[in-house]
Scaffold this active site. Structure first.
Site, PDB file in Angstrom:
ATOM      1  N   ARG A 107     -34.647 -22.890  39.267  1.00 29.51           N
ATOM      2  CA  ARG A 107     -35.600 -23.824  39.874  1.00 29.51           C
ATOM      3  C   ARG A 107     -35.173 -25.270  39.628  1.00 29.51           C
ATOM      4  O   ARG A 107     -35.340 -26.136  40.499  1.00 29.51           O
ATOM      5  CB  ARG A 107     -37.009 -23.557  39.346  1.00 29.51           C
TER       6      ARG A 107
ATOM      7  N   LYS B 185     -40.164 -29.408  40.962  1.00 27.29           N
ATOM      8  CA  LYS B 185     -40.732 -30.114  39.812  1.00 27.29           C
ATOM      9  C   LYS B 185     -40.058 -31.478  39.724  1.00 27.29           C
ATOM     10  O   LYS B 185     -39.081 -31.671  39.006  1.00 27.29           O
ATOM     11  CB  LYS B 185     -40.490 -29.301  38.527  1.00 27.29           C
TER      12      LYS B 185
ATOM     13  N   GLU C 238     -52.662 -25.367  44.794  1.00 24.06           N
ATOM     14  CA  GLU C 238     -52.544 -25.184  43.344  1.00 24.06           C
ATOM     15  C   GLU C 238     -53.248 -26.343  42.655  1.00 24.06           C
ATOM     16  O   GLU C 238     -53.908 -27.150  43.304  1.00 24.06           O
ATOM     17  CB  GLU C 238     -51.078 -25.086  42.934  1.00 24.06           C
TER      18      GLU C 238
HETATM   19  N1  PLP Z   1     -47.574 -25.609  39.459  1.00 27.45           N
HETATM   20  C1  PLP Z   1     -47.286 -26.799  38.931  1.00 27.45           C
HETATM   21  C2  PLP Z   1     -47.606 -28.014  39.720  1.00 27.45           C
HETATM   22  C3  PLP Z   1     -46.704 -26.882  37.651  1.00 27.45           C
HETATM   23  O1  PLP Z   1     -46.434 -28.069  37.105  1.00 27.45           O
HETATM   24  C4  PLP Z   1     -46.447 -25.693  36.937  1.00 27.45           C
HETATM   25  C5  PLP Z   1     -45.808 -25.737  35.639  1.00 27.45           C
HETATM   26  O2  PLP Z   1     -44.632 -25.693  35.515  1.00 27.45           O
HETATM   27  C6  PLP Z   1     -46.754 -24.480  37.539  1.00 27.45           C
HETATM   28  C7  PLP Z   1     -47.327 -24.469  38.791  1.00 27.45           C
HETATM   29  C8  PLP Z   1     -46.489 -23.185  36.837  1.00 27.45           C
HETATM   30  O3  PLP Z   1     -45.118 -22.825  36.886  1.00 27.45           O
HETATM   31  P1  PLP Z   1     -44.476 -21.959  35.752  1.00 27.45           P
HETATM   32  O4  PLP Z   1     -45.249 -20.697  35.684  1.00 27.45           O
HETATM   33  O5  PLP Z   1     -43.085 -21.727  36.229  1.00 27.45           O
HETATM   34  O6  PLP Z   1     -44.552 -22.735  34.501  1.00 27.45           O
HETATM   35  C1  COI Z   2     -45.543 -26.361  32.673  1.00 29.96           C
HETATM   36  O1  COI Z   2     -46.403 -25.474  32.646  1.00 29.96           O
HETATM   37  O2  COI Z   2     -44.430 -26.212  32.147  1.00 29.96           O
HETATM   38  C2  COI Z   2     -45.818 -27.627  33.310  1.00 29.96           C
HETATM   39  O3  COI Z   2     -44.894 -28.289  33.645  1.00 29.96           O
HETATM   40  C3  COI Z   2     -47.220 -28.005  33.500  1.00 29.96           C
HETATM   41  C4  COI Z   2     -47.565 -29.405  33.058  1.00 29.96           C
HETATM   42  C5  COI Z   2     -47.456 -29.606  31.589  1.00 29.96           C
HETATM   43  C6  COI Z   2     -46.855 -30.420  33.865  1.00 29.96           C
END
Ligand code: PLP
Ligand code: COI
Length: 341
Positions: free
Chosen positions: A82, A184, A220
């Site tokens: 990612r 991200k 989200e």
């Molecule tokens: N959506 C957003 C906007 C986020 O910042 C995060 C965190 O990383 C997620 C979803 C969840 O992603 P993950 O499960 O890969 O941490």
């Molecule tokens: C994560 O869950 O890793 C995120 O990036 C969420 C938040 C702290 C930005």
């Protein structure tokens, strides 16, 4: 190895300086081998690409102490993939998957004293990021970059406990207006700050963003994906090209199907359907799965009774199975758990 003297169980989700961080420099068209450093400060040119045009992307994963005392990380290969996708979208030269995985190993190993003990409820949050570091004044990508990883011990993202999580349906867009919601990128999070400050002022914990085109579909929150459970026990999560492809969500769908024998599907979810669901949760690395008690859609309240006082039964099973896999009490699917050696 002696752990640091930290009150692990009372940690919040915050930054605390640890002993080492990783840094690699991109110059003359290539990444160097990277190294650990004890210096937590970065000195940058005033015109650095990251400062002027927000050319920066990041990732988030966690390191855990397993029940048998090993230090592990959860699916870091997906964070590498990612990060590479995010970097490509912002014309940042991606690091290789190998370099990413090696850097995670090195920085977590060097800070192993900060990985919270098994059962403490805390984890070591690992934050890889890449940013443009040389001066750019015209709107163009930088030529030099830094790939860094910092780590910090953290507690829960949402406090929970007495007060259920409440969310408002939000009229702003989370992502920067360039179709970047699925990566991200620092700019997406900067775009969400106004809305989160406003939501907090109004007494909400988070925002439910809707699709920018029609404002009818659930996207989200600012830092996590949604997960819903129907009244007949099916797990559903929003399908959208403009939400972050959460690694936690993708893992939970597999856990629901393969460990819990539940039906699980990704599909478009309309905000008008919310009252049909029995449970609602937020999922992500930081959020793990946090139960949502209430969503307020412009004055209309939708309550998820289970999430008001505790976790709904299916959310709870998902939570226990996922954290069991992460902490080594439940056997993980092949490749999900990577040991730090
Ligand atoms: N959506 C957003 C906007 C986020 O910042 C995060 C965190 O990383 C997620 C979803 C969840 O992603 P993950 O499960 O890969 O941490
Ligand atoms: C994560 O869950 O890793 C995120 O990036 C969420 C938040 C702290 C930005």
């Amino acid at each position: 190895m002696a752990k640091k003297d930290i009150d692990w169980s009372n940690l919040s989700f915050g930054y605390q300086k640890t002993d080492y961080r990783y840094v690699s420099y991109f110059k003359d068209g290539k990444w160097d081998n990277g190294q650990l450093t004890t210096d937590e400060n970065i000195v940058l040119n005033e015109c650095a690409g990251v400062l002027q045009y927000a050319q920066t992307v990041f990732e988030g994963l966690k390191a855990y102490t397993t029940v048998d005392g090993r230090t592990v990380v959860f699916r870091p290969d997906l964070n590498a993939e990612r990060l590479i996708q995010s970097a490509e979208r912002l014309i940042i030269p991606p690091v290789s998957k190998e370099q990413f995985l090696d850097a995670v190993q090195k920085v977590v190993k060097a800070n192993e004293d900060y990985v919270p003990p098994y059962g403490s409820g805390a984890t070591l949050y690992v934050r890889p990021y890449i940013f443009g570091s040389n001066a750019v004044i015209g709107v163009k990508p930088a030529d030099e970059y830094q790939f860094r990883i910092l780590v910090t011990p953290v507690g829960p993202y949402f406090k929970g406990g007495v007060k259920p999580i409440t969310i408002r349906v939000c009229d702003y867009d989370r992502a920067a207006p360039h179709g970047t919601g699925h990566i991200k990128a620092g700019l997406n999070y900067a775009m969400s700050l106004y809305a989160i400050v406003e939501a907090h002022k109004q007494g909400y914990d988070e925002n439910m963003y809707l699709d920018a085109a029609t404002r009818t579909k659930v996207e989200e929150t600012g830092g996590a994906n949604f997960l819903f459970v129907t009244k007949d026990g099916k797990v559903v999560t929003p399908k959208s090209n403009s939400i972050l492809p959460s690694i936690t969500r993708r893992s939970l769908i597999q856990v629901a199907k393969e460990y819990l024998g539940l039906e699980a599907e990704e599909r478009e979810i309309y905000v008008d359907e919310l009252e049909d669901f029995a449970e609602c949760g937020l999922c992500g690395t930081a959020a793990v799965i946090s139960p949502v008690g209430k969503v307020v859609n412009h004055g209309k309240e939708i309550c998820f009774p289970a999430g008001m006082s505790e976790m709904g039964p299916i959310t709870k099973k998902l939570y226990e199975t996922l954290t069991g896999i992460q902490m080594g009490t439940i056997e993980a699917p092949k490749g999900w758990i990577v040991e730090i050696k």
